[in-house]
Design a protein around this motif. Structure first.
Motif, PDB file in Angstrom:
ATOM      1  N   ALA A   1    -127.122  83.710 -29.708  1.00  0.00           N
ATOM      2  CA  ALA A   1    -127.994  82.615 -30.117  1.00  0.00           C
ATOM      3  C   ALA A   1    -127.312  81.534 -30.943  1.00  0.00           C
ATOM      4  N   ALA A   2    -126.196  81.850 -31.580  1.00  0.00           N
ATOM      5  CA  ALA A   2    -125.629  80.926 -32.557  1.00  0.00           C
ATOM      6  C   ALA A   2    -125.198  79.604 -31.947  1.00  0.00           C
ATOM      7  N   ASP A   3    -124.560  79.651 -30.777  1.00  0.00           N
ATOM      8  CA  ASP A   3    -124.026  78.421 -30.194  1.00  0.00           C
ATOM      9  C   ASP A   3    -124.898  77.887 -29.064  1.00  0.00           C
ATOM     10  N   ALA A   4    -126.142  78.356 -28.958  1.00  0.00           N
ATOM     11  CA  ALA A   4    -127.041  77.919 -27.898  1.00  0.00           C
ATOM     12  C   ALA A   4    -127.540  76.503 -28.183  1.00  0.00           C
TER      13      ALA A   4
ATOM     14  N   PRO B   1    -134.538  88.031 -36.703  1.00  0.00           N
ATOM     15  CA  PRO B   1    -133.829  89.234 -37.150  1.00  0.00           C
ATOM     16  C   PRO B   1    -134.533  89.947 -38.297  1.00  0.00           C
ATOM     17  N   HIS B   2    -134.308  91.252 -38.400  1.00  0.00           N
ATOM     18  CA  HIS B   2    -134.595  91.938 -39.665  1.00  0.00           C
ATOM     19  C   HIS B   2    -133.335  91.835 -40.528  1.00  0.00           C
ATOM     20  N   ASP B   3    -133.368  92.391 -41.720  1.00  0.00           N
ATOM     21  CA  ASP B   3    -132.275  92.168 -42.670  1.00  0.00           C
ATOM     22  C   ASP B   3    -130.917  92.617 -42.140  1.00  0.00           C
ATOM     23  N   ARG B   4    -130.850  93.783 -41.476  1.00  0.00           N
ATOM     24  CA  ARG B   4    -129.558  94.255 -40.977  1.00  0.00           C
ATOM     25  C   ARG B   4    -129.051  93.364 -39.843  1.00  0.00           C
ATOM     26  N   GLU B   5    -129.941  92.961 -38.960  1.00  0.00           N
ATOM     27  CA  GLU B   5    -129.535  92.045 -37.887  1.00  0.00           C
ATOM     28  C   GLU B   5    -129.113  90.695 -38.466  1.00  0.00           C
ATOM     29  N   HIS B   6    -129.803  90.262 -39.497  1.00  0.00           N
ATOM     30  CA  HIS B   6    -129.446  88.998 -40.146  1.00  0.00           C
ATOM     31  C   HIS B   6    -128.053  89.083 -40.749  1.00  0.00           C
TER      32      HIS B   6
ATOM     33  N   THR C   1    -122.385  87.378 -40.485  1.00  0.00           N
ATOM     34  CA  THR C   1    -120.968  87.718 -40.363  1.00  0.00           C
ATOM     35  C   THR C   1    -120.343  87.005 -39.170  1.00  0.00           C
ATOM     36  N   SER C   2    -121.064  86.999 -38.048  1.00  0.00           N
ATOM     37  CA  SER C   2    -120.539  86.337 -36.839  1.00  0.00           C
ATOM     38  C   SER C   2    -120.406  84.830 -37.034  1.00  0.00           C
ATOM     39  N   LEU C   3    -121.206  84.261 -37.932  1.00  0.00           N
ATOM     40  CA  LEU C   3    -121.154  82.829 -38.219  1.00  0.00           C
ATOM     41  C   LEU C   3    -120.127  82.489 -39.296  1.00  0.00           C
ATOM     42  N   GLY C   4    -119.520  83.520 -39.892  1.00  0.00           N
ATOM     43  CA  GLY C   4    -118.560  83.292 -40.965  1.00  0.00           C
ATOM     44  C   GLY C   4    -119.212  82.968 -42.293  1.00  0.00           C
ATOM     45  N   LEU C   5    -120.493  83.348 -42.450  1.00  0.00           N
ATOM     46  CA  LEU C   5    -121.209  83.105 -43.697  1.00  0.00           C
ATOM     47  C   LEU C   5    -121.055  84.297 -44.638  1.00  0.00           C
ATOM     48  N   ALA C   6    -121.196  84.044 -45.926  1.00  0.00           N
ATOM     49  CA  ALA C   6    -121.081  85.104 -46.931  1.00  0.00           C
ATOM     50  C   ALA C   6    -122.261  86.062 -46.809  1.00  0.00           C
ATOM     51  N   PRO C   7    -122.121  87.294 -47.305  1.00  0.00           N
ATOM     52  CA  PRO C   7    -123.253  88.221 -47.313  1.00  0.00           C
ATOM     53  C   PRO C   7    -124.475  87.598 -47.964  1.00  0.00           C
ATOM     54  N   ALA C   8    -125.653  87.991 -47.479  1.00  0.00           N
ATOM     55  CA  ALA C   8    -126.895  87.317 -47.861  1.00  0.00           C
ATOM     56  C   ALA C   8    -127.226  87.450 -49.340  1.00  0.00           C
TER      57      ALA C   8
ATOM     58  N   GLU D   1    -129.843  78.945 -45.070  1.00  0.00           N
ATOM     59  CA  GLU D   1    -128.441  78.705 -44.730  1.00  0.00           C
ATOM     60  C   GLU D   1    -128.157  79.081 -43.282  1.00  0.00           C
ATOM     61  N   THR D   2    -128.716  80.196 -42.822  1.00  0.00           N
ATOM     62  CA  THR D   2    -128.520  80.610 -41.435  1.00  0.00           C
ATOM     63  C   THR D   2    -129.177  79.618 -40.481  1.00  0.00           C
ATOM     64  N   ALA D   3    -130.358  79.130 -40.849  1.00  0.00           N
ATOM     65  CA  ALA D   3    -131.036  78.126 -40.018  1.00  0.00           C
ATOM     66  C   ALA D   3    -130.196  76.860 -39.916  1.00  0.00           C
ATOM     67  N   GLU D   4    -129.630  76.432 -41.017  1.00  0.00           N
ATOM     68  CA  GLU D   4    -128.783  75.239 -41.006  1.00  0.00           C
ATOM     69  C   GLU D   4    -127.540  75.460 -40.144  1.00  0.00           C
ATOM     70  N   ALA D   5    -126.949  76.649 -40.226  1.00  0.00           N
ATOM     71  CA  ALA D   5    -125.719  76.936 -39.492  1.00  0.00           C
ATOM     72  C   ALA D   5    -125.945  77.036 -37.990  1.00  0.00           C
ATOM     73  N   THR D   6    -127.115  77.502 -37.585  1.00  0.00           N
ATOM     74  CA  THR D   6    -127.397  77.700 -36.164  1.00  0.00           C
ATOM     75  C   THR D   6    -128.191  76.557 -35.539  1.00  0.00           C
ATOM     76  N   GLY D   7    -128.829  75.739 -36.375  1.00  0.00           N
ATOM     77  CA  GLY D   7    -129.720  74.716 -35.846  1.00  0.00           C
ATOM     78  C   GLY D   7    -131.003  75.279 -35.289  1.00  0.00           C
ATOM     79  N   ALA D   8    -131.326  76.510 -35.658  1.00  0.00           N
ATOM     80  CA  ALA D   8    -132.508  77.199 -35.152  1.00  0.00           C
ATOM     81  C   ALA D   8    -133.443  77.557 -36.295  1.00  0.00           C
ATOM     82  N   VAL D   9    -134.700  77.792 -35.968  1.00  0.00           N
ATOM     83  CA  VAL D   9    -135.636  78.365 -36.926  1.00  0.00           C
ATOM     84  C   VAL D   9    -135.289  79.842 -37.089  1.00  0.00           C
ATOM     85  N   VAL D  10    -135.273  80.316 -38.308  1.00  0.00           N
ATOM     86  CA  VAL D  10    -135.000  81.733 -38.586  1.00  0.00           C
ATOM     87  C   VAL D  10    -136.233  82.361 -39.200  1.00  0.00           C
ATOM     88  N   LEU D  11    -136.748  83.387 -38.539  1.00  0.00           N
ATOM     89  CA  LEU D  11    -137.832  84.195 -39.090  1.00  0.00           C
ATOM     90  C   LEU D  11    -137.215  85.521 -39.509  1.00  0.00           C
ATOM     91  N   LEU D  12    -137.091  85.688 -40.818  1.00  0.00           N
ATOM     92  CA  LEU D  12    -136.470  86.890 -41.378  1.00  0.00           C
ATOM     93  C   LEU D  12    -137.564  87.900 -41.687  1.00  0.00           C
TER      94      LEU D  12
END
Length: 277
Positions: free
Chosen positions: A125-128, A136-141, A146-153, A163-174
């Motif tokens: 999903a990251a580069d879509a 994602p749930h917390d573990r998937e998040h 990690t795959s995006l090169g972001l620091a642990p949550a 931050e994940t939403a900004e990095a992916t350009g997607a809505v994130v439902l955690l």
């Protein structure tokens, strides 16, 4: 800064069908979920989509989950075709995904229809480029970050979701006891409508179906599918999901529930919101 999502907010997102509607104008959701190992995820997501209210569900998946989906919901169309939104990934495992399935998912994720991305499809999903809601749930998040090169949550789930939403350009439902919905522009909602009994297998699959139905209906109704609109639809889906769980538990004396109980409670909750709105 987050804002708590309310019943009134949800009512503004839902739309009651009219006499002028047909099955296409009410929304068509494509569902590509489930596997031979986890066929129930397909059944639960499809069931939840139907119970939330839309015109058609198209299910595309392996033979075993297809048979179970049709046994439970024979009105489901088990062929590929035009849709207004997709739900992908629930009940699948990226580690065992065939190359052909990866290509099919990538095609969906690089098309123009909005996509709800769950579980085994989150790695793609990251580069879509399609409009996306990641669930994602917390573990998937944590794996996604990690795959995006972001620091642990860390402990600030809101900041990390934004931050994940900004990095992916997607809505994130955690997902979690307090669900966070974050948009790429920094807007965030918290949805605390559920019950601890909701922490049980399959309820995330139900949530995906709820959100998928809302998004397909919105697109069919020619409402916007930009990030802000998708964030509102995701939050409304989480609110309906949580209140369906509460109602299902209340009907059982406040006791435990299953994912299918949540799906079956959805029509009553949708009706209550529409009546209140």
């Amino acid at each position: 800064m987050t804002r708590s999502w309310t019943m009134e907010d949800t009512a503004r997102v839902l739309h009651r069908p009219t006499a002028a509607d047909d099955k296409y104008s009410r929304g068509v959701l494509g569902v590509r979920t489930g596997s031979d190992a986890y066929p129930g995820a397909a059944v639960l997501g499809v069931e939840a989509a139907w119970r939330t209210g839309l015109g058609m569900v198209r299910y595309v998946g392996p033979a075993r989950p297809t048979a179970l989906v049709l046994a439970r919901r024979p009105e489901t169309v088990a062929t590929d075709g035009r849709v207004q939104a997709w739900l992908i990934g629930s009940g699948t495992d990226a580690a065992s995904r065939a190359s052909g399935e990866t290509e099919a998912l990538r095609a969906i994720l690089h098309d123009t229809d909005p996509v709800i991305v769950d579980a085994g499809a989150l790695d793609l999903a990251a580069d879509a480029t399609a409009p996306r809601i990641l669930t994602p749930h917390d573990r998937e998040h944590a794996r996604l970050r990690t795959s995006l090169g972001l620091a642990p949550a860390g402990h600030d789930r809101v900041a990390s979701a934004v931050e994940t939403a900004e990095a992916t350009g997607a809505v994130v439902l955690l997902k979690g006891s307090a669900t966070i919905v974050a948009a790429p522009d920094g807007a965030a909602f918290d949805v605390a409508a559920g019950t601890p009994w909701l922490a049980t297998a399959g309820t995330g699959d139900v949530l995906g179906g709820v959100i998928g139905a809302l998004v397909a209906g919105a697109v069919a109704g020619e409402r916007r599918a930009d990030a802000a609109s998708l964030a509102a639809l995701a939050a409304a889906g989480a609110w309906l999901h949580g209140h369906a769980a509460r109602q299902a538990s209340a009907e059982r004396g406040g006791g435990p529930i299953t994912a299918l109980d949540v799906a079956e409670a959805l029509p009553r909750v949708v009706a209550e919101v529409l009546d209140a709105g």
